[in-house]
Design a protein around this motif. Sequence first.
Motif, PDB file in Angstrom:
ATOM      1  N   PRO B  67      34.321  54.487  29.512  1.00  0.00           N
ATOM      2  CA  PRO B  67      35.406  53.896  28.703  1.00  0.00           C
ATOM      3  C   PRO B  67      35.660  52.421  29.027  1.00  0.00           C
ATOM      4  O   PRO B  67      35.471  51.975  30.159  1.00  0.00           O
ATOM      5  N   HIS B  68      36.073  51.709  28.000  1.00  0.00           N
ATOM      6  CA  HIS B  68      36.523  50.304  28.116  1.00  0.00           C
ATOM      7  C   HIS B  68      35.431  49.393  28.679  1.00  0.00           C
ATOM      8  O   HIS B  68      35.695  48.518  29.498  1.00  0.00           O
ATOM      9  N   ALA B  69      34.223  49.597  28.239  1.00  0.00           N
ATOM     10  CA  ALA B  69      33.087  48.836  28.786  1.00  0.00           C
ATOM     11  C   ALA B  69      33.242  47.338  28.551  1.00  0.00           C
ATOM     12  O   ALA B  69      32.976  46.534  29.452  1.00  0.00           O
ATOM     13  N   LEU B  70      33.649  46.959  27.345  1.00  0.00           N
ATOM     14  CA  LEU B  70      33.753  45.520  27.054  1.00  0.00           C
ATOM     15  C   LEU B  70      34.889  44.888  27.861  1.00  0.00           C
ATOM     16  O   LEU B  70      34.765  43.756  28.318  1.00  0.00           O
ATOM     17  N   LEU B  71      35.969  45.623  28.057  1.00  0.00           N
ATOM     18  CA  LEU B  71      37.078  45.095  28.867  1.00  0.00           C
ATOM     19  C   LEU B  71      36.645  44.943  30.322  1.00  0.00           C
ATOM     20  O   LEU B  71      36.949  43.930  30.967  1.00  0.00           O
ATOM     21  N   ARG B  72      35.929  45.916  30.845  1.00  0.00           N
ATOM     22  CA  ARG B  72      35.460  45.809  32.238  1.00  0.00           C
ATOM     23  C   ARG B  72      34.505  44.627  32.390  1.00  0.00           C
ATOM     24  O   ARG B  72      34.548  43.890  33.375  1.00  0.00           O
ATOM     25  N   PHE B  73      33.652  44.430  31.366  1.00  0.00           N
ATOM     26  CA  PHE B  73      32.755  43.262  31.383  1.00  0.00           C
ATOM     27  C   PHE B  73      33.585  41.967  31.365  1.00  0.00           C
ATOM     28  O   PHE B  73      33.275  41.001  32.079  1.00  0.00           O
ATOM     29  N   ALA B  74      34.644  41.959  30.558  1.00  0.00           N
ATOM     30  CA  ALA B  74      35.498  40.759  30.460  1.00  0.00           C
ATOM     31  C   ALA B  74      36.159  40.457  31.801  1.00  0.00           C
ATOM     32  O   ALA B  74      36.254  39.294  32.207  1.00  0.00           O
ATOM     33  N   VAL B  75      36.599  41.495  32.498  1.00  0.00           N
ATOM     34  CA  VAL B  75      37.250  41.283  33.805  1.00  0.00           C
ATOM     35  C   VAL B  75      36.252  40.683  34.793  1.00  0.00           C
ATOM     36  O   VAL B  75      36.569  39.735  35.519  1.00  0.00           O
ATOM     37  N   ARG B  76      35.034  41.221  34.808  1.00  0.00           N
ATOM     38  CA  ARG B  76      34.009  40.658  35.708  1.00  0.00           C
ATOM     39  C   ARG B  76      33.713  39.207  35.343  1.00  0.00           C
ATOM     40  O   ARG B  76      33.602  38.337  36.206  1.00  0.00           O
ATOM     41  N   THR B  77      33.600  38.957  34.035  1.00  0.00           N
ATOM     42  CA  THR B  77      33.336  37.587  33.570  1.00  0.00           C
ATOM     43  C   THR B  77      34.462  36.652  33.991  1.00  0.00           C
ATOM     44  O   THR B  77      34.221  35.529  34.451  1.00  0.00           O
ATOM     45  N   SER B  78      35.691  37.109  33.846  1.00  0.00           N
ATOM     46  CA  SER B  78      36.839  36.241  34.164  1.00  0.00           C
ATOM     47  C   SER B  78      36.853  35.889  35.646  1.00  0.00           C
ATOM     48  O   SER B  78      37.179  34.750  36.022  1.00  0.00           O
ATOM     49  N   ARG B  79      36.506  36.831  36.486  1.00  0.00           N
ATOM     50  CA  ARG B  79      36.479  36.541  37.931  1.00  0.00           C
ATOM     51  C   ARG B  79      35.362  35.547  38.248  1.00  0.00           C
ATOM     52  O   ARG B  79      35.523  34.669  39.109  1.00  0.00           O
ATOM     53  N   ASN B  80      34.227  35.666  37.543  1.00  0.00           N
ATOM     54  CA  ASN B  80      33.143  34.690  37.748  1.00  0.00           C
ATOM     55  C   ASN B  80      33.555  33.296  37.264  1.00  0.00           C
ATOM     56  O   ASN B  80      33.238  32.295  37.900  1.00  0.00           O
ATOM     57  N   VAL B  81      34.255  33.260  36.122  1.00  0.00           N
ATOM     58  CA  VAL B  81      34.737  31.967  35.612  1.00  0.00           C
ATOM     59  C   VAL B  81      35.714  31.353  36.615  1.00  0.00           C
ATOM     60  O   VAL B  81      35.643  30.154  36.920  1.00  0.00           O
ATOM     61  N   ALA B  82      36.608  32.173  37.150  1.00  0.00           N
ATOM     62  CA  ALA B  82      37.594  31.681  38.120  1.00  0.00           C
ATOM     63  C   ALA B  82      36.907  31.196  39.403  1.00  0.00           C
ATOM     64  O   ALA B  82      37.267  30.141  39.953  1.00  0.00           O
ATOM     65  N   LEU B  83      35.909  31.945  39.866  1.00  0.00           N
ATOM     66  CA  LEU B  83      35.180  31.530  41.076  1.00  0.00           C
ATOM     67  C   LEU B  83      34.434  30.219  40.845  1.00  0.00           C
ATOM     68  O   LEU B  83      34.408  29.341  41.713  1.00  0.00           O
ATOM     69  N   SER B  84      33.827  30.075  39.676  1.00  0.00           N
ATOM     70  CA  SER B  84      33.128  28.828  39.346  1.00  0.00           C
ATOM     71  C   SER B  84      34.095  27.655  39.353  1.00  0.00           C
ATOM     72  O   SER B  84      33.765  26.564  39.828  1.00  0.00           O
ATOM     73  N   GLU B  85      35.282  27.883  38.815  1.00  0.00           N
ATOM     74  CA  GLU B  85      36.292  26.820  38.780  1.00  0.00           C
ATOM     75  C   GLU B  85      36.738  26.465  40.202  1.00  0.00           C
ATOM     76  O   GLU B  85      36.960  25.287  40.508  1.00  0.00           O
ATOM     77  N   CYS B  86      36.870  27.470  41.055  1.00  0.00           N
ATOM     78  CA  CYS B  86      37.203  27.195  42.465  1.00  0.00           C
ATOM     79  C   CYS B  86      36.126  26.314  43.104  1.00  0.00           C
ATOM     80  O   CYS B  86      36.437  25.352  43.807  1.00  0.00           O
TER      81      CYS B  86
END
Lengths: 74, 183
Positions: B67-86
């Motif tokens: 369940p919620h595969a696209l949302l889980r992918f979005a959460v992983r993506t968001s953490r990668n985006v945040a880490l890149s920004e850091c």
Amino acid sequence: MTAEEALLVEQVTSAHRERGGDGSIHAHRAWFDLDETGRLAAFDATVELRRLEAALHPRGESATVAAVLARLTR
Amino acid sequence: MHEELTQLAAISTGDAAAFARWCSTAEAPLRRALRTFAAQVDTEAVVQETLLRVWQVAPRFTHDGQPHALLRFAVRTSRNVALSECRRRRVTPPEEAPEPTVAPITPDPLLRAHLARCREKLPGAPRSALQQRLDSGGADDDTALAARLNMSLNTFLQNFTRARRFLRECLEKAGVNLAEELP
């Protein structure tokens, strides 16, 4: 929190974000002027505001969703 | 699951309305998952960047059957985006936390009904400031919105703060505690 900090927090709750030449989305200028406490306050205020915006929108779209939809390309 | 797969298929083919519906249920859990980064990065920019990346990647996205595969992918993506920004800003990221369990959040009809009544009671200037933000949908900065109302930026922001406080207190009088209701 000072009155000046409170106004910075309010600015950061906006969904408006500038874009760079490469299409990247920039942090809000006011966000850089906040300390850690202010940034956490801005986060919490934004969570609350987006829920209110969504509840006030006929299709449940917050300002963040509206801003993203306006930038869709494929 | 069938509904989720149908929605993903629509998004994949470029259905912006389907993507808007998905975003409306995904945004809140996505943002909440970024709270640990709130002192290091502007999470609003990260959320928007993430949603745009999801839209771009959706045609090639493969559902994992959970369940919620696209949302889980979005959460992983968001953490990668945040880490890149850091990394880009050379700030220390927060300690790595386990990936949170996420689920879509659907609109609360009771909150909607109470809020509509509270909005009707908003005084003039705060109501105008709120309306400008709602109409803009993030397209304009607050300086531009203030100018439309012939207000200084500070006056606009003070009125917007009053609007938020008024709505919160009005909802509390109606028995809706935002601190408990909000995800």
